[in-house]
Scaffold this motif. Structure first.
Motif, PDB file in Angstrom:
ATOM      1  N   GLY A 422       0.812  -1.213   0.000  1.00  0.00           N
ATOM      2  CA  GLY A 422       0.000   0.000   0.000  1.00  0.00           C
ATOM      3  C   GLY A 422       0.842   1.258   0.000  1.00  0.00           C
ATOM      4  N   LYS A 423       2.074   1.156   0.495  1.00  0.00           N
ATOM      5  CA  LYS A 423       2.980   2.309   0.540  1.00  0.00           C
ATOM      6  C   LYS A 423       3.927   2.356  -0.657  1.00  0.00           C
ATOM      7  CE  LYS A 423       1.805   3.852   4.683  1.00  0.00           C
ATOM      8  NZ  LYS A 423       1.303   5.224   4.919  1.00  0.00           N
ATOM      9  N   ALA A 424       4.066   1.224  -1.348  1.00  0.00           N
ATOM     10  CA  ALA A 424       5.036   1.138  -2.443  1.00  0.00           C
ATOM     11  C   ALA A 424       4.427   1.573  -3.774  1.00  0.00           C
ATOM     12  CB  ALA A 424       5.560  -0.292  -2.552  1.00  0.00           C
ATOM     13  N   ALA A 425       5.312   1.811  -4.724  1.00  0.00           N
ATOM     14  CA  ALA A 425       4.877   2.093  -6.090  1.00  0.00           C
ATOM     15  C   ALA A 425       4.778   0.757  -6.817  1.00  0.00           C
ATOM     16  CB  ALA A 425       5.888   3.009  -6.780  1.00  0.00           C
ATOM     17  N   VAL A 426       3.564   0.229  -6.890  1.00  0.00           N
ATOM     18  CA  VAL A 426       3.357  -1.112  -7.438  1.00  0.00           C
ATOM     19  C   VAL A 426       2.878  -1.030  -8.883  1.00  0.00           C
ATOM     20  CG1 VAL A 426       2.134  -3.300  -7.198  1.00  0.00           C
ATOM     21  CG2 VAL A 426       2.805  -2.022  -5.158  1.00  0.00           C
ATOM     22  N   LYS A 427       3.573  -1.747  -9.765  1.00  0.00           N
ATOM     23  CA  LYS A 427       3.206  -1.796 -11.187  1.00  0.00           C
ATOM     24  C   LYS A 427       2.545  -3.137 -11.477  1.00  0.00           C
ATOM     25  CE  LYS A 427       6.312  -2.721 -14.276  1.00  0.00           C
ATOM     26  NZ  LYS A 427       7.488  -2.686 -15.178  1.00  0.00           N
ATOM     27  N   GLU A 428       1.389  -3.100 -12.125  1.00  0.00           N
ATOM     28  CA  GLU A 428       0.677  -4.323 -12.504  1.00  0.00           C
ATOM     29  C   GLU A 428       1.186  -4.796 -13.864  1.00  0.00           C
ATOM     30  OE1 GLU A 428      -1.605  -5.780 -10.630  1.00  0.00           O
ATOM     31  OE2 GLU A 428      -1.785  -4.238  -9.068  1.00  0.00           O
ATOM     32  N   GLU A 429       1.454  -6.104 -13.972  1.00  0.00           N
ATOM     33  CA  GLU A 429       1.931  -6.645 -15.249  1.00  0.00           C
ATOM     34  C   GLU A 429       1.362  -8.044 -15.467  1.00  0.00           C
ATOM     35  OE1 GLU A 429       6.091  -7.790 -17.560  1.00  0.00           O
ATOM     36  OE2 GLU A 429       6.160  -6.494 -15.792  1.00  0.00           O
ATOM     37  N   GLU A 430       0.732  -8.236 -16.616  1.00  0.00           N
ATOM     38  CA  GLU A 430       0.209  -9.548 -16.989  1.00  0.00           C
ATOM     39  C   GLU A 430       1.237 -10.243 -17.868  1.00  0.00           C
ATOM     40  OE1 GLU A 430      -4.188 -11.066 -18.183  1.00  0.00           O
ATOM     41  OE2 GLU A 430      -3.220  -9.774 -19.675  1.00  0.00           O
ATOM     42  N   ILE A 431       1.591 -11.476 -17.512  1.00  0.00           N
ATOM     43  CA  ILE A 431       2.655 -12.173 -18.236  1.00  0.00           C
ATOM     44  C   ILE A 431       2.193 -13.566 -18.653  1.00  0.00           C
ATOM     45  CG2 ILE A 431       4.513 -10.922 -17.080  1.00  0.00           C
ATOM     46  CD1 ILE A 431       4.902 -13.371 -15.277  1.00  0.00           C
ATOM     47  N   SER A 432       2.899 -14.116 -19.637  1.00  0.00           N
ATOM     48  CA  SER A 432       2.608 -15.468 -20.113  1.00  0.00           C
ATOM     49  C   SER A 432       3.276 -16.484 -19.197  1.00  0.00           C
ATOM     50  CB  SER A 432       3.138 -15.641 -21.536  1.00  0.00           C
ATOM     51  OG  SER A 432       4.561 -15.575 -21.523  1.00  0.00           O
ATOM     52  N   VAL A 433       2.893 -17.752 -19.376  1.00  0.00           N
ATOM     53  CA  VAL A 433       3.504 -18.830 -18.588  1.00  0.00           C
ATOM     54  C   VAL A 433       5.002 -18.918 -18.900  1.00  0.00           C
ATOM     55  CG1 VAL A 433       3.555 -21.332 -18.215  1.00  0.00           C
ATOM     56  CG2 VAL A 433       1.368 -20.144 -18.401  1.00  0.00           C
ATOM     57  N   ASP A 434       5.366 -18.755 -20.159  1.00  0.00           N
ATOM     58  CA  ASP A 434       6.787 -18.796 -20.539  1.00  0.00           C
ATOM     59  C   ASP A 434       7.577 -17.698 -19.845  1.00  0.00           C
ATOM     60  OD1 ASP A 434       6.396 -20.985 -22.139  1.00  0.00           O
ATOM     61  OD2 ASP A 434       6.205 -19.835 -24.008  1.00  0.00           O
ATOM     62  N   LYS A 435       7.009 -16.502 -19.796  1.00  0.00           N
ATOM     63  CA  LYS A 435       7.692 -15.384 -19.121  1.00  0.00           C
ATOM     64  C   LYS A 435       7.819 -15.679 -17.626  1.00  0.00           C
ATOM     65  CE  LYS A 435       9.310 -11.183 -18.383  1.00  0.00           C
ATOM     66  NZ  LYS A 435       8.455  -9.992 -18.517  1.00  0.00           N
ATOM     67  N   PHE A 436       6.797 -16.299 -17.043  1.00  0.00           N
ATOM     68  CA  PHE A 436       6.855 -16.664 -15.626  1.00  0.00           C
ATOM     69  C   PHE A 436       7.986 -17.654 -15.373  1.00  0.00           C
ATOM     70  CE2 PHE A 436       4.970 -19.504 -12.190  1.00  0.00           C
ATOM     71  CZ  PHE A 436       5.491 -18.740 -11.151  1.00  0.00           C
ATOM     72  N   GLN A 437       8.125 -18.653 -16.260  1.00  0.00           N
ATOM     73  CA  GLN A 437       9.202 -19.624 -16.101  1.00  0.00           C
ATOM     74  C   GLN A 437      10.557 -18.938 -16.210  1.00  0.00           C
ATOM     75  OE1 GLN A 437       8.509 -22.463 -15.068  1.00  0.00           O
ATOM     76  NE2 GLN A 437       6.341 -22.714 -15.592  1.00  0.00           N
ATOM     77  N   ASP A 438      10.672 -17.941 -17.096  1.00  0.00           N
ATOM     78  CA  ASP A 438      11.911 -17.189 -17.223  1.00  0.00           C
ATOM     79  C   ASP A 438      12.229 -16.431 -15.930  1.00  0.00           C
ATOM     80  OD1 ASP A 438      12.224 -18.074 -19.796  1.00  0.00           O
ATOM     81  OD2 ASP A 438      11.398 -16.267 -20.733  1.00  0.00           O
ATOM     82  N   LEU A 439      11.178 -15.835 -15.312  1.00  0.00           N
ATOM     83  CA  LEU A 439      11.372 -15.113 -14.058  1.00  0.00           C
ATOM     84  C   LEU A 439      11.902 -16.035 -12.966  1.00  0.00           C
ATOM     85  CD1 LEU A 439       8.168 -12.846 -13.857  1.00  0.00           C
ATOM     86  CD2 LEU A 439      10.542 -12.080 -14.177  1.00  0.00           C
ATOM     87  N   LEU A 440      11.322 -17.227 -12.880  1.00  0.00           N
ATOM     88  CA  LEU A 440      11.759 -18.184 -11.866  1.00  0.00           C
ATOM     89  C   LEU A 440      13.195 -18.626 -12.121  1.00  0.00           C
ATOM     90  CD1 LEU A 440       8.677 -20.536 -11.362  1.00  0.00           C
ATOM     91  CD2 LEU A 440       9.397 -18.605  -9.969  1.00  0.00           C
ATOM     92  N   ALA A 441      13.545 -18.797 -13.383  1.00  0.00           N
ATOM     93  CA  ALA A 441      14.892 -19.260 -13.734  1.00  0.00           C
ATOM     94  C   ALA A 441      15.950 -18.223 -13.374  1.00  0.00           C
ATOM     95  CB  ALA A 441      14.965 -19.580 -15.221  1.00  0.00           C
ATOM     96  N   ASN A 442      15.560 -16.962 -13.407  1.00  0.00           N
ATOM     97  CA  ASN A 442      16.521 -15.889 -13.102  1.00  0.00           C
ATOM     98  C   ASN A 442      16.493 -15.527 -11.637  1.00  0.00           C
ATOM     99  OD1 ASN A 442      17.269 -15.741 -15.807  1.00  0.00           O
ATOM    100  ND2 ASN A 442      15.588 -14.330 -16.282  1.00  0.00           N
TER     101      ASN A 442
END
Length: 442
Positions: A422-442
């Motif tokens: 609630g205090k942070a600057a939060v950005k909403e982002e919709e991603i694909s399953v492939d992009k999610f797997q990339d995030l986890l890998a990194n």
């Protein structure tokens, strides 16, 4: 009694406690008199033994007990009065304790090592940036999941000739006969370039290939051997087919829908597809929430720059788990422990400063959610809800009450993270399953 604190660094110190006879002797005398009133000693009627005799028999052990009690109470009270936060437990300096002559000494000095951090302030002025992810399901993912489900609930058959995605059960032998193994080879793990020679095979047919080049992944687990044995599989081997196994995909009918979701929950292919998509999205979004929360924690830990007493904590972890862990294990696991400890310190500081508190009702609701998730695929439904209070009560009382405390901490962490977002600057982002797997890998 004299207690002194000697800070060796910004996060480690020693506490010395000096005791003289007047600090402990009155309690020792009172305990010995009580012993004398109750003791049964040969040659004396119960309670009539001289105090001097009781003192000779029990004086040293009673003194040690009373001094230890006094030390424990005094040290705890002293540390509670300090402004810093104690980490772990005070560690007695054993070398000093071994030099004590309990029979002759009247004055004693004890020393303890402590690790601590000073009170911290967490800056939540909006400079913290975070991303809240949500999943965008594409039809390919839904198709793959449905096909996997149809395969899981499909019927096993034994066709005459092999096709792609069959399993070939047979004997693998080296050319020199030094190696032989019977196993089931999934053709889905065969390299595409080599797959052709495995198609159209029948019982009794033999194919020659080099395992390390043909089985594209998990060679050891596929064959059922050790990694060391797999590394020795060099050159050509023969594989003789004993049987061909194939799974026929389950039909998209009411029987299949009922097996998946419970009777009458889904009544058409379209409904099934939507249900699968919904469940997948929910599961991925839960994982994304955990991922996003961990990233926020990492940023808070990085910005707080908490200086933990590493050498003290490693020593304390080793002694607190004596016999259960080795120095190497502590060394390996310490970074994970340090990260969790830093987050706990930050979470408690934010909760204290902003009067965030986990309530009993929150604990009950979170426990209910956890139980519902655990039984989600059981099909119990109304039966589960009817017995929910019993399940919750049994869980929270389990593990000598530790389950309740862990759930209480979890609720507070959830509230703290919600407050931080609630205090942070939060950005909403919709991603694909492939992009999610990339995030986890990194």
């Amino acid at each position: 009694m004299e207690i002194t604190l000697d800070k060796h660094s910004a996060n480690q110190a020693s506490v010395k406690i000096k005791l003289n006879e007047a600090d402990y002797q009155p309690k020792v005398d009172a305990k010995l008199k009580d012993y004398a009133r109750k003791a049964t000693i040969k040659g004396f009627r119960p309670g009539k033994a001289p105090v001097s005799m009781v003192k000779r028999m029990y004086g040293t052990s009673v003194m040690v007990e009373e001094i230890n009690n006094l030390l424990s109470t005094s040290l705890n009270d002293y540390l509670k009065s300090q402004t810093f936060r104690i980490l772990g437990d005070p560690l007695p300096v054993i070398e000093d304790a071994d030099k004590i002559d309990w029979n002759e000494q009247k004055e004693f000095e004890f020393q303890y090592k402590i690790g601590f951090v000073e009170d911290i302030k967490v800056n939540l002025d909006g400079s913290l940036k975070a991303t809240s992810y949500s999943i965008k399901m594409d039809e390919k993912e839904v198709d793959n999941t449905i096909e996997n489900l149809r395969s899981q609930y499909g019927k096993m058959t034994n066709p005459e000739t092999s096709e792609e995605n069959d399993f070939l059960y047979g004997d693998l032998k080296s050319e020199d006969a030094s190696f032989e193994k019977t196993f089931s080879l999934p053709l889905s793990k065969v390299d595409k370039k080599s797959l052709k020679k495995f198609l159209g095979l029948k019982k009794g047919d033999t194919v020659t290939f080099e395992p390390s080049k043909t089985i594209k992944e998990d060679l050891a687990s596929t064959i059922g051997i050790t990694e060391e044995e797999a590394a020795e599989l060099k050159g050509n081997f023969t594989f003789t087919v004993q049987n061909i196994n194939r799974t026929e995909l389950a039909e998209l009918n009411q029987e299949f829908f009922d097996k998946l979701f419970g009777e009458g929950q889904v009544n058409s292919e379209e409904e099934m597809r939507e249900k699968v998509r919904s469940i997948m999205s929910e599961n991925y979004n839960k994982e994304l929430k955990v991922f996003s929360d961990e990233k926020i924690k990492e940023k808070l830990i990085e910005s707080a720059q908490i200086d933990l007493p590493e050498s003290f904590l490693k020593e304390w972890l080793l002694k607190a788990n004596e016999g259960k862990v080795t120095e190497d294990q502590v060394e390996k696991e310490y970074p994970i422990y340090a990260k969790q400890l830093a987050w706990t310190i930050i979470s408690n500081a934010i909760a204290k400063e902003n009067e965030i508190q986990a309530e009993h009702e929150d604990v009950i609701e979170k426990t209910k959610e956890m139980i519902r998730e655990q039984f989600a695929s059981s099909g119990l439904g109304a039966q589960l809800e009817a017995s929910m209070d019993m399940f919750v009560d049994n869980y929270l009382k389990g593990n000598d009450g530790q389950n309740y405390m862990q759930m209480l901490t979890s609720v507070q962490n959830d509230k703290v993270l919600s407050f931080v977002k609630g205090k942070a600057a939060v950005k909403e982002e919709e991603i694909s399953v492939d992009k999610f797997q990339d995030l986890l890998a990194n």
